[in-house]
Write a protein that holds these residues in place. Sequence first.
Motif, mmCIF file in Angstrom:
data_model
loop_
_atom_site.group_PDB
_atom_site.id
_atom_site.type_symbol
_atom_site.label_atom_id
_atom_site.label_comp_id
_atom_site.label_asym_id
_atom_site.label_seq_id
_atom_site.Cartn_x
_atom_site.Cartn_y
_atom_site.Cartn_z
ATOM 1 N N SER A 1 50.638 68.909 39.772
ATOM 2 C CA SER A 1 51.390 67.705 39.409
ATOM 3 C C SER A 1 51.330 66.612 40.461
ATOM 4 O O SER A 1 52.287 65.854 40.646
ATOM 5 C CB SER A 1 52.862 68.032 39.104
ATOM 6 N N THR A 2 50.207 66.513 41.189
ATOM 7 C CA THR A 2 50.027 65.384 42.096
ATOM 8 C C THR A 2 48.808 64.582 41.660
ATOM 9 O O THR A 2 47.825 65.138 41.187
ATOM 10 C CB THR A 2 49.851 65.841 43.554
ATOM 11 N N LEU A 3 48.906 63.256 41.826
ATOM 12 C CA LEU A 3 47.880 62.339 41.335
ATOM 13 C C LEU A 3 47.473 61.392 42.448
ATOM 14 O O LEU A 3 48.270 61.077 43.329
ATOM 15 C CB LEU A 3 48.427 61.521 40.160
ATOM 16 N N ARG A 4 46.233 60.899 42.388
ATOM 17 C CA ARG A 4 45.729 59.991 43.406
ATOM 18 C C ARG A 4 45.385 58.628 42.815
ATOM 19 O O ARG A 4 44.850 58.542 41.700
ATOM 20 C CB ARG A 4 44.484 60.575 44.061
ATOM 21 N N VAL A 5 45.669 57.575 43.578
ATOM 22 C CA VAL A 5 45.319 56.204 43.199
ATOM 23 C C VAL A 5 44.579 55.561 44.374
ATOM 24 O O VAL A 5 44.589 56.082 45.486
ATOM 25 C CB VAL A 5 46.579 55.381 42.838
ATOM 26 N N PRO A 6 43.932 54.409 44.163
ATOM 27 C CA PRO A 6 43.196 53.774 45.266
ATOM 28 C C PRO A 6 44.109 53.362 46.417
ATOM 29 O O PRO A 6 45.280 53.027 46.225
ATOM 30 C CB PRO A 6 42.563 52.543 44.599
ATOM 31 N N ASN A 7 43.543 53.379 47.621
ATOM 32 C CA ASN A 7 44.266 52.860 48.783
ATOM 33 C C ASN A 7 43.962 51.364 48.931
ATOM 34 O O ASN A 7 43.352 50.764 48.048
ATOM 35 C CB ASN A 7 43.912 53.655 50.043
ATOM 36 N N TRP B 1 45.672 44.425 42.357
ATOM 37 C CA TRP B 1 44.859 45.350 41.555
ATOM 38 C C TRP B 1 45.149 46.791 41.958
ATOM 39 O O TRP B 1 45.340 47.670 41.102
ATOM 40 C CB TRP B 1 43.369 45.041 41.760
ATOM 41 N N ALA B 2 45.207 47.065 43.271
ATOM 42 C CA ALA B 2 45.471 48.427 43.735
ATOM 43 C C ALA B 2 46.860 48.886 43.314
ATOM 44 O O ALA B 2 47.043 50.043 42.896
ATOM 45 C CB ALA B 2 45.327 48.490 45.259
ATOM 46 N N ALA B 3 47.852 48.011 43.398
ATOM 47 C CA ALA B 3 49.198 48.370 42.971
ATOM 48 C C ALA B 3 49.242 48.674 41.479
ATOM 49 O O ALA B 3 49.908 49.622 41.035
ATOM 50 C CB ALA B 3 50.175 47.243 43.309
ATOM 51 N N ASP B 4 48.507 47.898 40.698
ATOM 52 C CA ASP B 4 48.509 48.099 39.248
ATOM 53 C C ASP B 4 47.894 49.438 38.849
ATOM 54 O O ASP B 4 48.161 49.950 37.757
ATOM 55 C CB ASP B 4 47.778 46.957 38.550
ATOM 56 N N ARG B 5 47.075 50.010 39.701
ATOM 57 C CA ARG B 5 46.508 51.324 39.403
ATOM 58 C C ARG B 5 47.605 52.393 39.414
ATOM 59 O O ARG B 5 47.480 53.430 38.778
ATOM 60 C CB ARG B 5 45.412 51.687 40.403
ATOM 61 N N ILE B 6 48.687 52.124 40.160
ATOM 62 C CA ILE B 6 49.826 53.041 40.153
ATOM 63 C C ILE B 6 50.487 53.040 38.784
ATOM 64 O O ILE B 6 50.791 54.094 38.214
ATOM 65 C CB ILE B 6 50.821 52.661 41.262
ATOM 66 N N GLU B 7 50.697 51.842 38.232
ATOM 67 C CA GLU B 7 51.290 51.782 36.890
ATOM 68 C C GLU B 7 50.357 52.406 35.865
ATOM 69 O O GLU B 7 50.811 53.103 34.937
ATOM 70 C CB GLU B 7 51.605 50.347 36.515
ATOM 71 N N GLU C 1 58.302 46.804 41.772
ATOM 72 C CA GLU C 1 58.541 46.402 40.383
ATOM 73 C C GLU C 1 58.107 47.503 39.421
ATOM 74 O O GLU C 1 58.804 47.808 38.448
ATOM 75 C CB GLU C 1 57.771 45.121 40.074
ATOM 76 N N ILE C 2 56.953 48.083 39.680
ATOM 77 C CA ILE C 2 56.424 49.143 38.815
ATOM 78 C C ILE C 2 57.346 50.357 38.840
ATOM 79 O O ILE C 2 57.668 50.941 37.786
ATOM 80 C CB ILE C 2 54.996 49.520 39.263
ATOM 81 N N CYS C 3 57.787 50.748 40.022
ATOM 82 C CA CYS C 3 58.675 51.896 40.138
ATOM 83 C C CYS C 3 59.989 51.647 39.396
ATOM 84 O O CYS C 3 60.490 52.529 38.684
ATOM 85 C CB CYS C 3 58.940 52.204 41.613
ATOM 86 N N ASP C 4 60.548 50.463 39.547
ATOM 87 C CA ASP C 4 61.802 50.149 38.856
ATOM 88 C C ASP C 4 61.625 50.172 37.337
ATOM 89 O O ASP C 4 62.497 50.638 36.595
ATOM 90 C CB ASP C 4 62.304 48.775 39.293
ATOM 91 N N ARG C 5 60.483 49.681 36.880
ATOM 92 C CA ARG C 5 60.234 49.596 35.446
ATOM 93 C C ARG C 5 60.164 50.981 34.803
ATOM 94 O O ARG C 5 60.549 51.162 33.643
ATOM 95 C CB ARG C 5 58.944 48.817 35.209
ATOM 96 N N HIS C 6 59.687 51.971 35.548
ATOM 97 C CA HIS C 6 59.453 53.297 34.967
ATOM 98 C C HIS C 6 60.344 54.379 35.564
ATOM 99 O O HIS C 6 60.092 55.563 35.341
ATOM 100 C CB HIS C 6 57.981 53.668 35.141
ATOM 101 N N ASP C 7 61.405 53.975 36.285
ATOM 102 C CA ASP C 7 62.325 54.927 36.909
ATOM 103 C C ASP C 7 61.570 55.946 37.766
ATOM 104 O O ASP C 7 61.744 57.161 37.646
ATOM 105 C CB ASP C 7 63.161 55.651 35.847
#
Length: 462
Positions: free
Chosen positions: A183-189, A208-214, A252-258
């Motif tokens: 249950s761990t995932l990787r996104v770009p640095n 762009w890198a932040a949006d990969r988290i969403e 913002e992304i974290c707040d949007r998706h709890d």
Amino acid sequence: MTATTDYQPRTAQDAARIVRDNLWMHFTPQDADTGADVPVIVRGEGAYIYDNQGRRYLDGLAGLFAVQVGHGREELAQAAACQTRELAYFPLWGYATPPALDLAERLAIAAPGDINRVFFTVSGGESVETAWKLIRQYFKLIGKPTKHKVISRSMAYHGTSMGALSITGIPGAKADFEPLVPSTLRVPNTNFYRATEHPDDYEAYGLWAADRIEEAILFEGPETVAAVFLEPVQNTGGCFVPPPGYFQRVREICDRHDVLLVSDEVICAFGRLGYDFGAKKFGYQPDIITTAKGLTSGYAALGAVLVSDRIFEPFKNGATFMHGSTYGGHPVSCAVAMANLDIMENEDLYGHVRNNEAAFRSTLEKLYDLPIVGEVRGSGFFWAVELVKDKTTKERFTDEDAHRILKGHVSKALFEAGLHCRADDRAEPVIQLAPPLICGQAQFDEMEQALRHALTGAMKLI
């Protein structure tokens, strides 16, 4: 203070024998020659360390990103001695001690926003492990038990325990211990030097890198994702600094998706970036901060997980966090931490770092005249020099060449030149510098000269 025992210098042969037969060093290849030429560091003073042969080295890595106030600080030795005489040890299992009370209050006051709860650990990796367990229980308590997955960045290091290693994004560090915690995932640095998306627009690349988290959250399902673990400046790969707006978009992304935002500041807190917490430098509000290293300047083992009121709220109705350790919040370590923070405040070491950051950068940037130096990057007193085969094209070294150049030549040449730092080939080959916060221009110049000597020799191997 008078030492209770006198150190008797060991011969190189003695040290090699004990390493070969008894001492298992961390992160060190084991072979028939293990122990040969192992440096034995016996003393530290200010920004320098000394081996058992009397040779002096500039500690360009603050031990391991930890010795913020420098070596040999009598104040810290006295703090440990005084606390040991008063109360050498007692656990925090249903009890408190004065040093733990004092330090918890001090950290809560310093932490940004509503972060007011402090859970003490022994190390950075344990802080990350603790945070993940805490997050899992938090979501169960608020009725969202399916939120358990964690997102971290490619090549990011978060520790070596099974949970923290699972969050770590370095494949080579994980392979021998798989299967790990799922249950761990990787996104770009945020390695803009190697950007293929928006390579000419730093801010756009960061968004762009932040949006990969969403994107990852939506792909997995927001109902399953619990947290994002991010360092303010990513260590592995070589001091990746967040572009403007990156952390604000992540928030913002974290707040949007709890989803909870964990700022892993094991390296970045307590002055490394010129602030007590890296989140303050980059202007974002975490839900949890993990720390260790600079909290005591490495003089004692201590870490801490700093938690927001919102995360603590569901525990207030009688819930027990079934987690802890024998030495978490050790009274001697907490006393040392208090004295260490006093030194940083009294000597304005955070301000010193901010005032000297540009000079450190400009001194290292002198190395750009060497064809092997691709980029100098970092923040505060936390810098990396990336090495390339071709500066114009940014051509990479092969893994074999990077290892041969870094481990076979550069590491040894730097140490022979009197500089302790880190040559890291886990991603692109980089040399990392994170000296004690007391350093100034004289030490910057020493580092640049040692690097120039080692890299000039390395160019002959290409």
